[in-house]
Design a protein around this motif. Sequence first.
Motif, PDB file in Angstrom:
ATOM      1  N   LYS A   1      -9.130   2.517  -7.028  1.00  0.00           N
ATOM      2  CA  LYS A   1     -10.000   2.009  -5.957  1.00  0.00           C
ATOM      3  C   LYS A   1      -9.219   1.719  -4.686  1.00  0.00           C
ATOM      4  N   LEU A   2      -7.941   1.357  -4.837  1.00  0.00           N
ATOM      5  CA  LEU A   2      -7.116   1.021  -3.675  1.00  0.00           C
ATOM      6  C   LEU A   2      -6.866   2.253  -2.802  1.00  0.00           C
TER       7      LEU A   2
ATOM      8  N   TRP B   1      -5.464   8.997  -5.508  1.00  0.00           N
ATOM      9  CA  TRP B   1      -5.686   8.931  -6.944  1.00  0.00           C
ATOM     10  C   TRP B   1      -6.342  10.203  -7.451  1.00  0.00           C
TER      11      TRP B   1
ATOM     12  N   HIS C   1       0.826  -1.214   0.000  1.00  0.00           N
ATOM     13  CA  HIS C   1       0.000   0.000   0.000  1.00  0.00           C
ATOM     14  C   HIS C   1       0.860   1.263   0.000  1.00  0.00           C
TER      15      HIS C   1
ATOM     16  N   TRP D   1      -0.604  -5.317  -6.187  1.00  0.00           N
ATOM     17  CA  TRP D   1      -1.679  -4.677  -6.923  1.00  0.00           C
ATOM     18  C   TRP D   1      -1.267  -4.514  -8.381  1.00  0.00           C
ATOM     19  N   THR D   2      -2.240  -4.217  -9.209  1.00  0.00           N
ATOM     20  CA  THR D   2      -1.969  -3.842 -10.592  1.00  0.00           C
ATOM     21  C   THR D   2      -2.341  -2.378 -10.740  1.00  0.00           C
ATOM     22  N   GLU D   3      -1.839  -1.738 -11.769  1.00  0.00           N
ATOM     23  CA  GLU D   3      -2.120  -0.311 -11.954  1.00  0.00           C
ATOM     24  C   GLU D   3      -3.607  -0.027 -12.057  1.00  0.00           C
ATOM     25  N   SER D   4      -4.354  -0.923 -12.662  1.00  0.00           N
ATOM     26  CA  SER D   4      -5.796  -0.700 -12.817  1.00  0.00           C
ATOM     27  C   SER D   4      -6.528  -0.695 -11.481  1.00  0.00           C
ATOM     28  N   GLN D   5      -5.914  -1.263 -10.441  1.00  0.00           N
ATOM     29  CA  GLN D   5      -6.542  -1.298  -9.108  1.00  0.00           C
ATOM     30  C   GLN D   5      -6.281  -0.033  -8.285  1.00  0.00           C
TER      31      GLN D   5
ATOM     32  N   GLU E   1      -0.702  -7.232   0.023  1.00  0.00           N
ATOM     33  CA  GLU E   1      -1.091  -7.843  -1.244  1.00  0.00           C
ATOM     34  C   GLU E   1      -0.679  -6.951  -2.406  1.00  0.00           C
TER      35      GLU E   1
END
Length: 194
Positions: free
Chosen positions: A182-183, A188, A75, A175-179, A173
């Motif tokens: 929302k993360l 963002w 994170h 993550w991918t850039e597309s997440q 965990e």
Amino acid sequence: MCHILSYFGAQALYVGTMDKKEFWQLIEDAKTAAHGDQQQQEATLISQLAQLEPEQIIGFECRLREYLLEADHFHIMAAQKIIDGYVSDDPYLYFRCWLIGQGEAVFTNALQNADSLTNVMDEGYQAFEELLYVATKAFEQRTGKTEEDDTFPRNVASARGLNYDFGAETKGEDWTESQLPKLLPKLWRKFGVA
């Protein structure tokens, strides 16, 4: 914990850990005195540490490394990715140094919720690489040693297994850039690419 058996000359010394309260007090005092000037924050920390016993300077280095390892979380990495637009090894380390340099409240809040960094971030790169070297510089001043050997804070801490460079495992965990939107939605909205 950084309980260290190190050697100063022929004399073995038991070096206890610098407690968390003392570590964060040093960070907070230097940050307050610096008024936002990171070079001044570094200089103040070196000056404060150089007044301590060598064992305490080593304790500071150990505590710093513990916090660098604690902040090695996906994170936190995601926050840096959103803010800076990329992540690589050195900038990620320097970002965690910056995070520690912001003080205990910012650090703790970020570990609980990296989106909390929205409240303390400005545009621009957030890094504090110099924090990695304050204990070494203070140790040199305090002991008069100029040749780095096994008694120096960085070497003692590394010998105790406190390595932020090698073998450290990022927590949490991946993550991918597309997440990312929302993360960490607040970060963002402030820094992400629309």
